[in-house]
Motif scaffolding. Structure first.
Motif, mmCIF file in Angstrom:
data_model
loop_
_atom_site.group_PDB
_atom_site.id
_atom_site.type_symbol
_atom_site.label_atom_id
_atom_site.label_comp_id
_atom_site.label_asym_id
_atom_site.label_seq_id
_atom_site.Cartn_x
_atom_site.Cartn_y
_atom_site.Cartn_z
ATOM 1 N N LEU A 19 0.922 -1.234 0.031
ATOM 2 C CA LEU A 19 0.051 -0.059 0.159
ATOM 3 C C LEU A 19 0.851 1.276 -0.095
ATOM 4 O O LEU A 19 1.720 1.327 0.932
ATOM 5 N N LEU A 37 -0.079 3.455 11.622
ATOM 6 C CA LEU A 37 -0.709 2.296 10.937
ATOM 7 C C LEU A 37 0.201 1.165 10.857
ATOM 8 O O LEU A 37 -0.369 0.071 11.299
ATOM 9 N N TYR A 147 2.515 -7.214 5.115
ATOM 10 C CA TYR A 147 1.962 -5.885 4.595
ATOM 11 C C TYR A 147 3.207 -4.899 4.376
ATOM 12 O O TYR A 147 4.336 -4.826 5.019
ATOM 13 N N LEU A 171 -3.472 4.179 -0.569
ATOM 14 C CA LEU A 171 -3.909 4.871 0.702
ATOM 15 C C LEU A 171 -3.933 6.349 0.922
ATOM 16 O O LEU A 171 -2.561 6.760 0.625
ATOM 17 N N HIS A 205 -7.298 2.255 -2.391
ATOM 18 C CA HIS A 205 -7.796 1.510 -1.093
ATOM 19 C C HIS A 205 -8.615 2.234 -0.478
ATOM 20 O O HIS A 205 -9.843 1.510 -0.037
ATOM 21 N N GLY A 206 -8.614 3.295 -0.235
ATOM 22 C CA GLY A 206 -9.266 4.092 0.494
ATOM 23 C C GLY A 206 -8.584 5.395 0.886
ATOM 24 O O GLY A 206 -7.309 5.722 0.668
ATOM 25 N N TYR A 235 -12.757 5.829 4.494
ATOM 26 C CA TYR A 235 -12.873 4.666 5.563
ATOM 27 C C TYR A 235 -13.651 5.487 6.790
ATOM 28 O O TYR A 235 -13.722 6.753 6.897
ATOM 29 N N LEU A 271 -8.495 1.931 12.467
ATOM 30 C CA LEU A 271 -8.074 2.048 11.105
ATOM 31 C C LEU A 271 -7.358 0.835 10.469
ATOM 32 O O LEU A 271 -7.714 0.261 9.466
ATOM 33 N N GLU A 274 -9.927 -1.651 10.287
ATOM 34 C CA GLU A 274 -10.867 -1.708 9.309
ATOM 35 C C GLU A 274 -10.299 -1.936 7.847
ATOM 36 O O GLU A 274 -10.919 -2.550 6.914
ATOM 37 N N ILE A 275 -8.982 -1.621 7.737
ATOM 38 C CA ILE A 275 -8.100 -1.901 6.514
ATOM 39 C C ILE A 275 -7.887 -3.635 6.378
ATOM 40 O O ILE A 275 -8.297 -4.209 5.214
ATOM 41 N N ARG A 278 -11.378 -4.780 5.032
ATOM 42 C CA ARG A 278 -11.636 -4.413 3.757
ATOM 43 C C ARG A 278 -10.559 -5.586 2.613
ATOM 44 O O ARG A 278 -11.288 -5.703 1.754
ATOM 45 N N GLU A 279 -9.352 -5.818 3.453
ATOM 46 C CA GLU A 279 -8.749 -6.812 2.605
ATOM 47 C C GLU A 279 -9.339 -7.803 2.463
ATOM 48 O O GLU A 279 -9.316 -8.666 1.440
#
Length: 287
Positions: A19, A37, A147, A171, A205-206, A235, A271, A274-275, A278-279
């Motif tokens: 990302l 993050l 990641y 992102l 992604h967002g 997000y 966050l 949430e990521i 979403r993944e």
């Protein structure tokens, strides 16, 4: 007696999700988001590599990497002087590593201008992270990252294009201020150009809204405008303006180590969750 296991080919490494944190506007929270993050993802069990591509090196400083320790940097990776693992350093956060940057990066565009593969230097370096383990000495850098977060400079230059060409998704940190949407359309246009010419798989992604001040009516209006403009790409988690988040880099720590209980730390943990959710949704949709 021959050990059959020793003759078996080495298993390929898992492919990390890559990302890029990008926005050509400065001061929107790219580096702060990359640091925190990354820390939050590591805290919930992921193994994370941050690639610092900003010549200012603030992500490296914010994770406590002294400039004297940056003998090998992302500049050396992009010029081909070393592989990516050769630049990686451990941080004080378990499961979080960083490839630091130096001011040498500021001259990279001129150095690579005549190279045919200039837009793919980072992509190729990240792909080599997945080489079989036998190709590397078993050392502290020999880990499988789940990641990779790329902290981009505040411009749409060759370095940022390298990050986009190497990434699965972008992102976008967006500050809750009057000019929040200014420049976003140009960033989206650049992403579309990269998708067309260099990386067909690239997506947004967002968008993460940062520096939100609940006492300011303008912040709330910006949130509403961005959600109306970008819809589900935004997000749910909003990063509040928080003095502890601002203080943490001066101590060379992510805010989750500096003050875990503050509202900024809790927002970055939400966050990260949430990521990951979403993944999971993306994987299910692709299956």
């Amino acid at each position: 007696m021959t050990d059959e296991a020793s003759l078996a080919p080495a298993a390929p490494r898992p492919i990390p999700r890559v990302l890029a944190l990008a926005n050509q506007k400065g001061g929107v929270g790219k580096t702060t988001t990359a640091i925190n993050l990354g820390t939050a993802l590591a805290a919930i069990g992921e193994t994370v590599l941050i690639i610092d591509l900003d010549p200012q090196g603030n992500a490296s400083t914010g994770l406590g990497i002294d400039r004297r320790s940056r003998r090998v940097s992302t500049y050396d990776v992009l010029t081909g002087e070393t592989d990516l693992r050769g630049a990686v350093l451990e941080t004080a956060v378990p499961r979080l590593h960083i490839a630091p940057s130096t001011m040498d990066l500021s001259g990279l565009e001129l150095e690579l201008a005549s190279q045919r593969d200039r837009a793919y230097r980072l992509r190729d370096a990240i792909r080599r992270l997945n080489a079989p383990a036998e190709h590397f000495e078993r050392d502290r850098n020999d880990v499988d990252y789940t990641y990779v977060l790329i902290d981009c400079p505040p411009s749409l230059n060759l370095i940022t294009v390298n990050a986009m060409a190497a990434s699965n998704a972008i992102l976008v940190p967006l500050q809750c201020e009057f000019f929040a949407l200014e420049g976003l359309s140009q960033l989206l246009k650049t992403v579309e150009q990269v998708r067309t010419t260099l990386n067909p798989q690239l997506t947004i992604h967002g968008i993460v809204l940062t520096m939100f001040d609940a006492r300011n009516n303008l912040s709330t209006q910006v949130v509403d405008d961005v959600r109306q403009f970008m819809g589900a790409k935004v997000y749910e988690t909003i990063i509040p303006r928080n003095v502890r988040v601002s203080e943490a880099p001066s101590y060379g720590k992510p805010v989750l180590l500096y003050d875990l209980k503050c509202v900024g730390s809790q927002a970055y943990l939400r966050l990260a969750s949430e990521i990951i959710q979403r993944e999971r949704t993306l994987r299910v949709a692709a299956a």
